[in-house]
Scaffold this motif. Structure first.
Motif, PDB file in Angstrom:
ATOM      1  N   PHE A 353     -48.163 -32.609  61.769  1.00 43.21           N
ATOM      2  CA  PHE A 353     -47.857 -31.272  60.930  1.00 43.21           C
ATOM      3  C   PHE A 353     -48.202 -30.463  60.708  1.00 43.21           C
ATOM      4  N   ILE A 354     -47.026 -29.494  60.566  1.00 40.68           N
ATOM      5  CA  ILE A 354     -47.583 -27.932  60.518  1.00 40.68           C
ATOM      6  C   ILE A 354     -47.118 -27.553  58.875  1.00 40.68           C
ATOM      7  N   VAL A 355     -48.943 -26.977  58.331  1.00 40.25           N
ATOM      8  CA  VAL A 355     -48.357 -27.047  56.641  1.00 40.25           C
ATOM      9  C   VAL A 355     -48.786 -25.614  56.255  1.00 40.25           C
ATOM     10  N   LEU A 356     -48.138 -25.358  55.264  1.00 38.61           N
ATOM     11  CA  LEU A 356     -47.768 -24.047  54.424  1.00 38.61           C
ATOM     12  C   LEU A 356     -47.644 -23.511  53.031  1.00 38.61           C
ATOM     13  N   PRO A 357     -48.088 -23.028  52.204  1.00 36.44           N
ATOM     14  CA  PRO A 357     -47.158 -22.598  50.985  1.00 36.44           C
ATOM     15  C   PRO A 357     -45.789 -22.549  51.552  1.00 36.44           C
ATOM     16  N   ALA A 358     -45.159 -21.971  50.443  1.00 36.14           N
ATOM     17  CA  ALA A 358     -43.833 -21.799  50.717  1.00 36.14           C
ATOM     18  C   ALA A 358     -43.311 -20.456  50.554  1.00 36.14           C
ATOM     19  N   THR A 359     -44.752 -19.635  49.738  1.00 37.79           N
ATOM     20  CA  THR A 359     -44.504 -18.697  49.691  1.00 37.79           C
ATOM     21  C   THR A 359     -45.603 -18.188  49.455  1.00 37.79           C
ATOM     22  N   ALA A 360     -45.386 -16.492  49.348  1.00 41.23           N
ATOM     23  CA  ALA A 360     -46.601 -15.620  49.241  1.00 41.23           C
ATOM     24  C   ALA A 360     -46.631 -14.488  48.347  1.00 41.23           C
ATOM     25  N   LYS A 361     -48.212 -14.067  48.108  1.00 34.70           N
ATOM     26  CA  LYS A 361     -47.803 -13.278  47.332  1.00 34.70           C
ATOM     27  C   LYS A 361     -47.437 -12.989  46.170  1.00 34.70           C
ATOM     28  N   ASN A 362     -47.855 -13.938  45.018  1.00 33.07           N
ATOM     29  CA  ASN A 362     -47.102 -14.542  43.870  1.00 33.07           C
ATOM     30  C   ASN A 362     -45.844 -15.046  43.653  1.00 33.07           C
ATOM     31  N   ASP A 363     -45.243 -15.652  44.879  1.00 31.76           N
ATOM     32  CA  ASP A 363     -43.796 -16.102  44.955  1.00 31.76           C
ATOM     33  C   ASP A 363     -42.816 -14.597  45.394  1.00 31.76           C
ATOM     34  N   THR A 364     -43.461 -14.065  45.377  1.00 30.69           N
ATOM     35  CA  THR A 364     -42.307 -12.638  46.037  1.00 30.69           C
ATOM     36  C   THR A 364     -42.034 -12.929  46.803  1.00 30.69           C
ATOM     37  N   LEU A 365     -42.646 -13.370  48.256  1.00 27.62           N
ATOM     38  CA  LEU A 365     -42.515 -13.249  49.393  1.00 27.62           C
ATOM     39  C   LEU A 365     -42.541 -14.884  49.640  1.00 27.62           C
ATOM     40  N   THR A 366     -40.990 -15.069  50.836  1.00 32.08           N
ATOM     41  CA  THR A 366     -40.587 -16.883  51.376  1.00 32.08           C
ATOM     42  C   THR A 366     -41.307 -16.461  52.872  1.00 32.08           C
TER      43      THR A 366
END
Length: 431
Positions: A353-366
């Motif tokens: 499994f490679i895991v990551l949040p879908a966004t960064a910087k308060n949902d401003t960057l995918t």
């Protein structure tokens, strides 16, 4: 000469132990809390007397004075993996970087591709047969012990004596320094709702009887929190931490179903709490081995249902993972990610499994992108990737076409970016 007599003859102050060094030496230091603070503090204080000393380590956890960029010509850090202590220096150019997978470092030392003139390491007290245990970091340090001109140990009663290939005999040692400060404790990362959501997706796909490799970070620990109800889990990992300890206490880990070293947990370094270090003391369930053993994909992959869980910073629509840099700016390193992705791919019933949040910087960057940012360091390749997990779901990429991969990746991206990613995929002729 008795072992105790040898011990006493080699016992010196940290200041005098530094006399073992010569200009141009390459000092090998273990991972994380295996680094010897008394010795490295003494080296920092005397750094101006030396020229071109290198201190090599995969993960520094304390920022000693020798990290001073103004004295890098005297003593310079060499990172196999950047952490909070070394990252700024790596980005500014005062810390060197050797790209490598964790499993390769001992081999490169053995072959002379990475020097090993001196070893500085924390160690347990000596046992009745004259052996010390480098339990906090067997990693590549044992390979360096076999090559080094001088081995200098910082002996501390708070360092556990463990089983495995992690022992150094007093006859091999050049100098011994004693300390009694508590071993540095590293707490569990903060876990938020995004990490919990990703953790649940992964935990639901882990079967009873699986063998786990669990990395450090909020998402791997979120997975661990949801595994307490599983049965007969095993451990074959690089890092043993408090998350694993909680699963042992819950009864989820028994190691009974492991094919390789059944009944034993295997790790190469420890990073956690005082409770963890005390648990390690002469525990017959645990063995600490070098990284060319723990991280060897062939050996680890002999365990059926091997599960690896590792994080990335950015991933493209083909599944290429930029796990160690922000564009060209270094952030961490390859570590053991590829080692265990490949091990899980070899394993019968294995899952990486490679895991990551879908966004960064308060949902401003995918974090899911058509192509990686120019200059990004590719860690796990498109050929090795299997499962990718965000808070929006699971993409299974292994065996899929480029078109299918793009569709799977867009489906687990943040909804606000799916149209943009679809258009990017069309420009690349993926859709």
């Amino acid at each position: 000469m008795s072992f105790q007599t040898q011990y006493q003859s080699k016992r010196v102050t940290a200041e005098n132990a530094i006399d073992q060094l010569r200009n141009g030496d390459f000092i090998v230091v273990p991972t994380g809390v295996g680094e010897p603070p008394t010795l490295l503090t003494a080296l920092s204080a005397q750094r101006h007397r030396f020229h071109d000393i290198k201190v090599a380590q995969i993960l520094a956890v304390r920022k000693f004075d020798y990290f001073d960029p103004d004295t890098a010509d005297h003593v310079r850090h060499v990172a196999f993996f950047f952490g909070s202590a070394s990252r700024a220096g790596g980005q500014q150019g005062s810390v060197d970087f050797i790209p490598c997978s964790f499993s390769d470092i001992p081999v490169m030392i053995q072959r002379g591709q990475i020097p090993a003139d001196v070893v500085f390491s924390m160690a347990s007290p000596m046992d009745e047969k004259g052996f010390f245990s480098l339990s906090l970091g067997a990693d590549y340090t044992m390979a360096a012990v076999a090559k080094a001109r001088a081995i200098v140990l910082e002996v501390n009663p708070n360092v556990p004596f463990t089983h495995g290939n992690c022992h150094v005999h007093v006859s091999q040692v050049s100098a011994l320094v004693e300390s009694s400060e508590p071993v540095l404790e590293v707490g569990l990362p903060k876990i938020g709702p995004v990490q919990q959501a990703i953790g649940k997706y992964v935990a639901d796909m882990i079967d009873d009887g699986s063998t786990l490799q669990i990395g450090y970070g909020g998402i791997p620990d979120a997975v661990v929190m949801q595994l307490a109800g599983k049965h007969d889990l095993g451990i074959h990992t690089e890092m043993i931490g408090d998350g694993i300890l909680t699963l042992i206490e819950s009864g989820a880990i028994t190691n009974r179903k492991k094919n390789y070293l059944p009944g034993k947990m295997v790790a190469t370094f420890a990073l956690g709490s005082k409770k963890l270090y005390q648990f390690m003391e002469r525990n017959p369930m645990l063995e600490m081995h070098p990284a060319d053993f723990t991280n060897d994909p062939y050996l680890a992959g002999q365990n059926d249902k091997l599960v690896s869980i590792n994080a990335t910073l950015q991933i493209d629509l083909l599944g290429q993972c930029g796990s160690e840099s922000l564009g060209p700016m270094p952030y961490s390193g390859s570590g053991g990610q590829v080692d265990f992705v490949r091990a899980a791919n070899r394993s019968q019933g294995g899952k990486s499994f490679i895991v990551l949040p879908a966004t960064a910087k308060n949902d401003t960057l995918t974090r899911i992108v058509p192509t990686l940012t120019p200059g990004a360091h590719v860690t796990t390749s498109k050929n090795d990737i299997n499962y990718v997990v965000t808070e929006f779901g699971v993409a299974q990429l292994r065996g899929k076409s480029a078109r299918q991969r793009a569709q799977e990746m867009i489906a687990i991206a943040h909804p606000d970016f799916r149209a943009e990613l679809t258009e990017g995929a069309r420009r690349l002729n993926l859709l």
